[in-house]
Design a protein around this motif. Structure first.
Motif, short mmCIF file in Angstrom:
data_model
loop_
_atom_site.label_atom_id
_atom_site.label_comp_id
_atom_site.label_asym_id
_atom_site.label_seq_id
_atom_site.Cartn_x
_atom_site.Cartn_y
_atom_site.Cartn_z
N UNK A 100 0.91 -1.41 -0.04
CA UNK A 100 -0.06 0.02 0.01
C UNK A 100 0.76 1.34 -0.04
N UNK A 101 1.97 1.41 0.77
CA UNK A 101 2.85 2.39 0.96
C UNK A 101 3.54 2.71 -0.37
N UNK A 102 3.88 1.47 -1.36
CA UNK A 102 4.51 1.68 -2.53
C UNK A 102 3.75 2.40 -3.51
N UNK A 103 2.49 1.76 -3.39
CA UNK A 103 1.43 2.42 -4.31
C UNK A 103 1.37 3.91 -3.93
N UNK A 104 1.18 4.31 -2.83
CA UNK A 104 1.18 5.56 -2.49
C UNK A 104 2.21 6.64 -2.98
N UNK A 105 3.38 6.02 -2.84
CA UNK A 105 4.53 6.57 -3.51
C UNK A 105 4.66 6.82 -4.89
N UNK A 106 4.12 5.74 -5.49
CA UNK A 106 3.96 5.77 -7.01
C UNK A 106 3.20 6.73 -7.47
N UNK A 107 2.16 6.88 -7.03
CA UNK A 107 0.93 7.76 -7.09
C UNK A 107 1.65 9.25 -6.95
N UNK A 108 2.24 9.62 -5.65
CA UNK A 108 2.55 10.81 -5.44
C UNK A 108 3.89 11.14 -6.49
N UNK A 109 4.52 10.11 -6.81
CA UNK A 109 5.79 10.55 -7.86
C UNK A 109 4.93 10.78 -8.93
N UNK A 110 4.05 10.10 -9.54
CA UNK A 110 3.28 10.77 -10.86
C UNK A 110 2.76 11.90 -10.66
N UNK A 111 2.37 12.15 -9.81
CA UNK A 111 1.44 13.53 -9.67
C UNK A 111 2.38 14.80 -9.32
#
Length: 81
Positions: A67-78
């Motif tokens: 879950x935290x890795x998915x959040x990090x990837x999403x934040x990196x895209x944004x």
């Protein structure tokens, strides 16, 4: 909690003073002063500081879960520059 912060600060100052006195003073127990200062920093000050800073925080927030890795990837895209 303020008492723990003050105690940690004074223990840090005492350890640093012990190390400096060990280096600057020409005493027969100068090496012991340096040693006690180092032991004070690593076995007293650092654990107290870590406890003070981590109290009330969830360890799960700092672990690399899916879950935290998915959040990090999403934040990196944004936040692309």
């Amino acid at each position: 909690m303020k008492l723990l912060k003050i105690f940690t600060f004074f223990t840090l100052i005492a350890s640093l003073v012990s190390i400096v006195c060990g280096f600057l003073l020409e005493l027969e127990y100068s090496q012991k002063l340096i040693g006690f200062g180092v032991v004070g920093i690593f076995f007293v000050v650092f654990p107290l500081f870590s406890y003070y800073r981590w109290k009330g925080k969830s360890m799960k927030d700092y672990m690399l879960t899916k879950e935290n890795l998915d959040k990090m990837r999403e934040n990196q895209k944004n936040n692309k520059y």
